[in-house]
Design an enzyme around this catalytic site. Sequence first.
Site, short mmCIF file in Angstrom:
data_model
loop_
_atom_site.label_atom_id
_atom_site.label_comp_id
_atom_site.label_asym_id
_atom_site.label_seq_id
_atom_site.Cartn_x
_atom_site.Cartn_y
_atom_site.Cartn_z
N GLY B 199 57.31 67.06 75.46
CA GLY B 199 56.00 67.51 75.00
C GLY B 199 56.01 68.79 74.17
O GLY B 199 55.29 68.91 73.20
N HIS B 200 56.86 69.73 74.56
CA HIS B 200 56.71 71.04 73.92
C HIS B 200 57.33 71.10 72.53
O HIS B 200 57.20 72.09 71.83
CB HIS B 200 57.25 72.16 74.82
CG HIS B 200 58.73 72.28 74.85
ND1 HIS B 200 59.41 73.32 74.29
CD2 HIS B 200 59.67 71.47 75.39
CE1 HIS B 200 60.72 73.16 74.48
NE2 HIS B 200 60.88 72.04 75.16
N CYS B 322 69.05 76.15 73.44
CA CYS B 322 69.67 75.81 74.72
C CYS B 322 71.14 76.19 74.78
O CYS B 322 71.73 76.18 75.84
CB CYS B 322 69.51 74.31 75.01
SG CYS B 322 67.81 73.88 75.29
#
Lengths: 402, 380
Positions: B199-200, B322
């Site tokens: 979603g983000h 990440c």
Amino acid sequence: MKFDQIMVRYGEMALKGKNRKAFEQRLKHNLSIKLKAFPNTKITKTRGRMYILLNGEDPHEVMAECQEVFGIHSLSFAVKVEKTEEQLKEAVLLAFHDAKDARTFKISSKRTDKDFPIQSADLNPLLGGHILRNTDGAKVDVHHPDVEIKVEVRHDAAYVTAQDYPGAGGLPVGTTGKSLLMLSGGIDSPVSGYLTMKRGVEIEAIHFHSPPYTSDRAKQKVIDLAKELSRFGKSIKIHVVPFTAVQQKIHREMPAGYSMTIMRRMMMRISERIAQKQGILSLTTGESLGQVASQTMESMNTINEVTNYPIIRPLVSMDKLEIIDISRKIGTYDISIRPYEDCCTVFVPKAPKTKPTRENANYYESSADFSEDINRAVAETYTIEVNASNSDQESNEFSDLL
Amino acid sequence: MIYLDNSATTHPLPEVLESYQKVADQYYANPSSVHRFGSEAERLLQHSRNQAAHLLGVDPQEVIFTSGGTEGNNMAIKGIAFMHQDRGKHLITSKIEHPSVMEAYRALESLGFEVSYIDVDRNGIVDPKKIVEAIREDTILVSIMSVNNELGTVQPVQEIGNILRKYPKLFFHVDHVQGLGKINLPIKGSGIDLCTISGHKIHGLKGTGALIVQKNVSLFPLLHGGSQEIEVRAGTENLPGTVAFVKALRLNLETQQQSLEELKSLRKTLWNELSKIDELVINSPEDSAPHIINFSIPGYKPEVVIHDLGEKDIFISTKSACSSKQPDVSAVLKACNLDRSRTTSALRVSLSYHNTEDEILTFIDALKDTIKKLQPTMGR
């Protein structure tokens, strides 16, 4: 190159003699409802076949929809190409690659246009060779090919038809009348509705709702089930019967052992009344012999006494596992197993009679007058109409959130 | 502020936040509760699932809501591995997957699974033939991302899916987190068994996402407990997050339909301007995803460049967020066989549909300025 049409072959319908025209009309109508989501498609009819012209719509999406329409025996993608060697080669390759797991193939060419320079007999090896050269592991098998690719060179153009996809079979919904389906929310009744529709029957549903013993979730289940069923026909009306008062009275005044039998008889009476009102000539149930107490031979006999309408029981001889298989296939299983109480589970007596008799049922019923309750239930019945295509837009209540 | 780090995360849309707040406030009942309030929450959840399914062209029961990309990838990879290990313990992935895929595979190696890591070419593209060569009798899973998060490379996922169809015993998992809303990938019809989305990355909220699992694919759950999400993911549903995610999904796909060409032309401007800067070399392939450009400024420490741009209120990133805390070399660029001067100096600009050409040009000027400013200490 892309497929530009889908060829539709009829099954049993082709045998219908004089009525065939009406059957074809209905099939075309049903297909057009199904294809509303693909506004560019166009359906044309020729002798004994229909063609869906895709006009740019996605072939596989349209195919998936068509496969749910009853009355179709099988379908194939086809592509219309210019009468050149190059175009034909490209088309047969497309046809072969579409057949996902096919390893072996056969090409059957026909040449109606005798001016086309390549003879049919030469066309097969020419086009087959092109597939062999362009596909690892492909083989020719003229006896039992995984896929048979048909090539037809006509005067106007050439047509290449790819592998067969199975249709849903049966007869077009709407060609054999209407039935009132007793839809409980369990696994069986939707399957029963599906199989009835397969024989060309249009369905309306009846549901017995007993708040607060049964919840809105149980009713929603039935609405969702009807929506799934409507995929195979058109919109479905659900007649929701307020059944609480009748059930309470049965519970209060009838002996426990017979309450289930008598409840079913009341449902039958009300269903027949609703059917009558709607001009429907039969009832459909999900009964399957031996499954539960209400489905013994004695029970069926006793329950059936109160109506002389034909009762369609497509599941009567099926095993539970067969029924579950179908319900998974048609997308109703996951809805049916939602765990809410329904009117058949709340009032179940500890020991329902598995061998009720008509005499006893009549005797017990004569001690209380149900006619008023039945009249009221019929009068207060309300109707919800659902169809598959509006399922996502239908309820606007959450639209500002989503 | 000029925000050009949209592959790390995106700015949640006001409409999405509004939905979140409304649902959190008005539908706080537990969807599993029996009462009517609970049943309303459940209906809202079901509507969200239907809408997500409709938007993605799958069936509602194939949508499992998750907490995002990392969970989706772990759920898919470990879920398949644990469930189907009796069929075989061999797995295949590429050398340029996201850490949430890579590390999941490494973890499985420590449990006795065997993993083949497929090489990529200079542009970061996986050759489907190499996957086929790696397939063995005991292979049960292949994971390939749709769009690489560092380079923007678009993988031939549909081609791979079509090939893998011929191997009915193995499953195909696609990490579609970077591709969603940017490239067209029909999940149905592409031979994909499991597909991760988040979603983000599409202007939704962090902690939301979904794993699409085709019917008839069974997974071993990572979370045991209640029977939520077809018993694959127990735990009370995050209804506000889910609704917000599905709304973001709808808005994003609508925007994609209207504005994809604009985004492509924005990237082209960016590309053209970057290629005019002598000190700089572009690492992304020209025909990559429309929102990512990766480049190196050999000799310049990327972190220093980022800080200097940050002083000017412009935000870009090194490799992926990440993995950016690990030192030095980008594993992705290394897998593409770029030399060390480039793998240690890579920067990523990632766009959203809301960036403008003005912002791009301002960024270019600022970057030129930064390069000039740092030249005395770094540029050699």
